[in-house]
Design an enzyme around this catalytic site. Sequence first.
Site, PDB file in Angstrom:
ATOM      1  N   ASP A 183       0.846  -1.202   0.000  1.00 48.42           N
ATOM      2  CA  ASP A 183       0.000   0.000   0.000  1.00 48.42           C
ATOM      3  C   ASP A 183       0.882   1.253   0.000  1.00 48.42           C
ATOM      4  OD1 ASP A 183       0.870  -0.539   2.599  1.00 48.42           O
ATOM      5  OD2 ASP A 183      -0.779   0.583   3.494  1.00 48.42           O
ATOM      6  N   HIS A 233       1.678  -9.077  -2.719  1.00 46.01           N
ATOM      7  CA  HIS A 233       0.706  -7.976  -2.763  1.00 46.01           C
ATOM      8  C   HIS A 233       1.458  -6.640  -2.826  1.00 46.01           C
ATOM      9  CE1 HIS A 233      -3.301  -6.288  -1.949  1.00 46.01           C
ATOM     10  NE2 HIS A 233      -2.691  -5.392  -1.170  1.00 46.01           N
ATOM     11  N   ASP A 251       0.614 -17.854  -3.066  1.00 49.98           N
ATOM     12  CA  ASP A 251       1.371 -16.861  -3.836  1.00 49.98           C
ATOM     13  C   ASP A 251       0.466 -16.165  -4.848  1.00 49.98           C
ATOM     14  OD1 ASP A 251       3.426 -15.339  -4.857  1.00 49.98           O
ATOM     15  OD2 ASP A 251       4.174 -16.928  -6.175  1.00 49.98           O
ATOM     16  N   GLU A 291       1.972 -10.335   1.400  1.00 54.29           N
ATOM     17  CA  GLU A 291       2.387  -8.947   1.161  1.00 54.29           C
ATOM     18  C   GLU A 291       3.879  -8.817   1.457  1.00 54.29           C
ATOM     19  OE1 GLU A 291      -0.363  -6.158   2.799  1.00 54.29           O
ATOM     20  OE2 GLU A 291       0.630  -4.427   1.907  1.00 54.29           O
TER      21      GLU A 291
HETATM   22  O1  G3I Z   1      -1.147  -9.705  19.383  1.00 49.13           O
HETATM   23  C1  G3I Z   1      -2.006 -10.769  19.004  1.00 49.13           C
HETATM   24  C2  G3I Z   1      -1.670 -12.018  19.791  1.00 49.13           C
HETATM   25  O2  G3I Z   1      -1.927 -11.798  21.148  1.00 49.13           O
HETATM   26  C3  G3I Z   1      -2.481 -13.188  19.249  1.00 49.13           C
HETATM   27  O3  G3I Z   1      -2.100 -14.371  19.909  1.00 49.13           O
HETATM   28  C4  G3I Z   1      -2.244 -13.327  17.747  1.00 49.13           C
HETATM   29  C5  G3I Z   1      -3.027 -14.471  17.111  1.00 49.13           C
HETATM   30  O4  G3I Z   1      -4.285 -14.064  16.702  1.00 49.13           O
HETATM   31  O5  G3I Z   1      -2.604 -12.131  17.112  1.00 49.13           O
HETATM   32  C6  G3I Z   1      -1.824 -11.030  17.520  1.00 49.13           C
HETATM   33  O6  G3I Z   1      -2.247  -9.893  16.827  1.00 49.13           O
HETATM   34  C7  G3I Z   1      -1.937  -9.843  15.457  1.00 49.13           C
HETATM   35  C8  G3I Z   1      -1.103  -8.605  15.193  1.00 49.13           C
HETATM   36  O7  G3I Z   1      -0.868  -8.466  13.823  1.00 49.13           O
HETATM   37  C9  G3I Z   1       0.257  -8.652  15.911  1.00 49.13           C
HETATM   38  O8  G3I Z   1       1.035  -9.725  15.461  1.00 49.13           O
HETATM   39  C10 G3I Z   1      -3.231  -9.763  14.671  1.00 49.13           C
HETATM   40  O9  G3I Z   1      -3.958 -10.970  14.811  1.00 49.13           O
HETATM   41  C11 G3I Z   1      -2.934  -9.502  13.215  1.00 49.13           C
HETATM   42  O10 G3I Z   1      -4.139  -9.261  12.530  1.00 49.13           O
HETATM   43  C12 G3I Z   1      -2.029  -8.308  13.049  1.00 49.13           C
HETATM   44  O11 G3I Z   1      -1.636  -8.247  11.709  1.00 49.13           O
HETATM   45  C13 G3I Z   1      -1.075  -7.041  11.254  1.00 49.13           C
HETATM   46  C14 G3I Z   1      -1.859  -6.579  10.023  1.00 49.13           C
HETATM   47  O12 G3I Z   1      -1.259  -5.431   9.480  1.00 49.13           O
HETATM   48  C15 G3I Z   1      -3.311  -6.262  10.329  1.00 49.13           C
HETATM   49  O13 G3I Z   1      -3.414  -5.217  11.226  1.00 49.13           O
HETATM   50  C16 G3I Z   1       0.372  -7.299  10.882  1.00 49.13           C
HETATM   51  O14 G3I Z   1       1.142  -7.558  12.059  1.00 49.13           O
HETATM   52  C17 G3I Z   1       0.962  -6.107  10.149  1.00 49.13           C
HETATM   53  O15 G3I Z   1       2.235  -6.450   9.668  1.00 49.13           O
HETATM   54  C18 G3I Z   1       0.056  -5.711   8.990  1.00 49.13           C
HETATM   55  O16 G3I Z   1       0.563  -4.554   8.433  1.00 49.13           O
HETATM   56  C19 G3I Z   1      -0.004  -4.150   7.196  1.00 49.13           C
HETATM   57  C20 G3I Z   1      -0.575  -2.762   7.418  1.00 49.13           C
HETATM   58  O17 G3I Z   1      -1.690  -2.848   8.281  1.00 49.13           O
HETATM   59  C21 G3I Z   1      -0.958  -2.078   6.105  1.00 49.13           C
HETATM   60  N1  G3I Z   1       0.149  -2.120   5.184  1.00 49.13           N
HETATM   61  C22 G3I Z   1       0.618  -3.446   4.903  1.00 49.13           C
HETATM   62  C23 G3I Z   1       1.106  -4.145   6.147  1.00 49.13           C
HETATM   63  C24 G3I Z   1       1.633  -5.537   5.867  1.00 49.13           C
HETATM   64  O18 G3I Z   1       0.639  -6.453   5.545  1.00 49.13           O
HETATM   65  O1  9MR Z   2      -3.621  -3.258  -0.001  1.00 50.14           O
HETATM   66  C1  9MR Z   2      -3.934  -3.279   1.381  1.00 50.14           C
HETATM   67  C2  9MR Z   2      -2.827  -3.954   2.155  1.00 50.14           C
HETATM   68  O2  9MR Z   2      -1.625  -3.220   2.034  1.00 50.14           O
HETATM   69  C3  9MR Z   2      -3.207  -4.148   3.601  1.00 50.14           C
HETATM   70  O3  9MR Z   2      -2.252  -4.951   4.262  1.00 50.14           O
HETATM   71  C4  9MR Z   2      -4.559  -4.771   3.693  1.00 50.14           C
HETATM   72  C5  9MR Z   2      -5.055  -4.933   5.122  1.00 50.14           C
HETATM   73  O4  9MR Z   2      -5.140  -3.756   5.807  1.00 50.14           O
HETATM   74  O5  9MR Z   2      -5.521  -4.051   2.971  1.00 50.14           O
HETATM   75  C6  9MR Z   2      -5.239  -3.971   1.594  1.00 50.14           C
HETATM   76  O6  9MR Z   2      -6.241  -3.237   0.935  1.00 50.14           O
HETATM   77  C7  9MR Z   2      -7.437  -3.925   0.656  1.00 50.14           C
HETATM   78  C8  9MR Z   2      -8.507  -3.525   1.653  1.00 50.14           C
HETATM   79  O7  9MR Z   2      -8.189  -3.947   2.946  1.00 50.14           O
HETATM   80  C9  9MR Z   2      -9.851  -4.066   1.240  1.00 50.14           C
HETATM   81  N1  9MR Z   2     -10.167  -3.678  -0.117  1.00 50.14           N
HETATM   82  C10 9MR Z   2      -9.188  -4.122  -1.093  1.00 50.14           C
HETATM   83  C11 9MR Z   2      -7.839  -3.551  -0.774  1.00 50.14           C
HETATM   84  C12 9MR Z   2      -6.805  -4.026  -1.780  1.00 50.14           C
HETATM   85  O8  9MR Z   2      -6.703  -5.416  -1.811  1.00 50.14           O
END
Ligand code: G3I
Ligand code: 9MR
Length: 554
Positions: A167, A478, A526, A535
């Site tokens: 993103d 992604h 993939d 991603e």
């Molecule tokens: O902390 C809890 C833990 O207590 C639990 O046991 C475990 C199992 O469910 O979950 C843990 O929380 C997770 C958290 O990451 C910390 O590891 C959440 O379930 C999980 O949904 C969360 O995922 C994050 C994700 O964003 C959604 O918020 C990822 O770490 C993080 O790397 C990812 O980052 C995204 C950005 O939002 C948007 N840009 C892309 C990026 C990479 O995908």
């Molecule tokens: O592209 C977005 C990605 O970087 C994030 O990790 C993800 C979760 O927050 O969201 C992606 O964006 C999607 C959105 O959540 C839902 N609509 C489609 C977007 C593109 O796949």
Amino acid sequence: GVRDFGPPVRVNQVGYLTTGPKRATFVTTETTALDWRLLDNANKVVATGKTSPYGADAPSGDSVQLIDFGRYHRSGTGFRLAVGDAVSDPFAIGDQIYSTLRKDALEYFYNNRSGLPIEAKYVGDAYARPAGHVGVAPNQGDVSVPCFPGTCDYSLDVSGGWYDAGDHGKYVVNGALAAWQLLDLYDETGPGVSLKIPEAGNRTPDVLDEAKWELDFLLRMQVPAGQPLAGMVHHSIHDEKWTGLPLLPSADPQRRYLYPPSTAATLNVAAVGARCARVYAKWDKAFAARCLSAARTAWNAARQHPDLYAPPGGEGGGAYDDTNASDEFSWAAAELFATTGASSYKKFITTTLTVDGFSWRDTGGLADLALARTPWRLPLVDRLRLAQRVAKVADTYVANVRSQGYANPYKPADGQYVWGSNSAVTNSAMILAIAHDLTGRRTYRDAALESMDYLLGRNAVGTSYVTGYGTRYSHNQHHRFWAHSLNPALPSPYPGSIAGGPNSGLQDPVAQRNLQGCAPAKCYIDEIGSYSTNEVAVNWNSALAWAAAFADAS
Ligand code: G3I
Ligand code: 9MR
């Protein structure tokens, strides 16, 4: 249909260091020891031995046997391991296995810079693109970005930095962690390799030039003096609504906002700012001083606002939510103490490294990794205790590597793999490497190297998670620009880009459609739409760059 995981003999598809451990995993229902053969590139058998029956590997659900060919030390390319009719993908044995990965993994960052054109002369025609978010239509950022309506009434120039991932958001907590990991990489290996970046050839090491691109951005995210919450740091800047794929950064039409400051973001800047001050003192005194001043200001502001948590996830950016800042206080205090020696910070260092390692959300373990870089700050007894703590964590990782069918330091207590599980593997490799530095024990170095084997193909899906590395590797990560599978005119991910990896949470529609009922270590696909398993992200590639540099240097 049945998923194709490649040959049942799973190896590091890139290769093994001449002096390193050499093991493989054979997927089979046979339960008795079998004969294995190591073939060279002329198909000649150069070593043989017996497999070790293992049984069912819990995270993958696979029945496996283990192969150890560590007594073979000759270098070459095109080796394969065979058991009966099953033959592995080819691999090399040598001393240079990690030399290009080390460089490519760092060049990931230039490719994802915001605020300047990515030029063909550095990355080649396929990867060149116009500057993103330099205030040129249709972009609406990042030269003057307003606060999210109703949260404050100024605009900031928050141009530059790296895009987070696939993103176009820029988030302080994991951006700071990624920049910190590059600074720590410099502390680990010194100037390191030269990169294809515009700053190459100046007097500063390239890894530090790259980190500075992000650090400059992080400093811009700090609330200016005279404003409410001065000294705090905005949690993020991102689009108002999620954009679709593919989309070049320069074509992003969305309004972008500064999202409110958080204590966690503020303390991340305090931590990385303090490290910056120490690392750049030798290379750029003025910049080092700016970093330290921003770090101190951030620390003081966070002390006054200790519980401002991340705003709820927007509709156009990741949340990076965290409702506990005590670990960030501890990490920031440790970095500030390490840099300044001021004893006033000591009482805030309340956390140590544990088997949970660290992540953008859990930074407590980084306090020990900060202090490990400045042993002169610690009395001998504390220095020894620190080394013992890190070694104890490393012992658990070694046990995990040895006890799992696909050698892996990551072994979550609940058996479930998280979003970004590959970064947990890679960060564990970093901790093992530091344990090796502190103790000289070879088992830690070997376990760090076996972590790389997992990432590069010795795993439940027979895939190297790093683009361009191995025979079958992830290449549909992604990403809005590296979106070749959606538009053939666009490139695949730049070589050296690591996928988030298996995530048993199935947190995107593609994973939900394709992976129902998957064993945790197989919850990976993939496809470009699977952002929760496939991603890329800055804080994952920083871990890869660190671990690859260690492997290359060892
Ligand atoms: O902390 C809890 C833990 O207590 C639990 O046991 C475990 C199992 O469910 O979950 C843990 O929380 C997770 C958290 O990451 C910390 O590891 C959440 O379930 C999980 O949904 C969360 O995922 C994050 C994700 O964003 C959604 O918020 C990822 O770490 C993080 O790397 C990812 O980052 C995204 C950005 O939002 C948007 N840009 C892309 C990026 C990479 O995908
Ligand atoms: O592209 C977005 C990605 O970087 C994030 O990790 C993800 C979760 O927050 O969201 C992606 O964006 C999607 C959105 O959540 C839902 N609509 C489609 C977007 C593109 O796949």
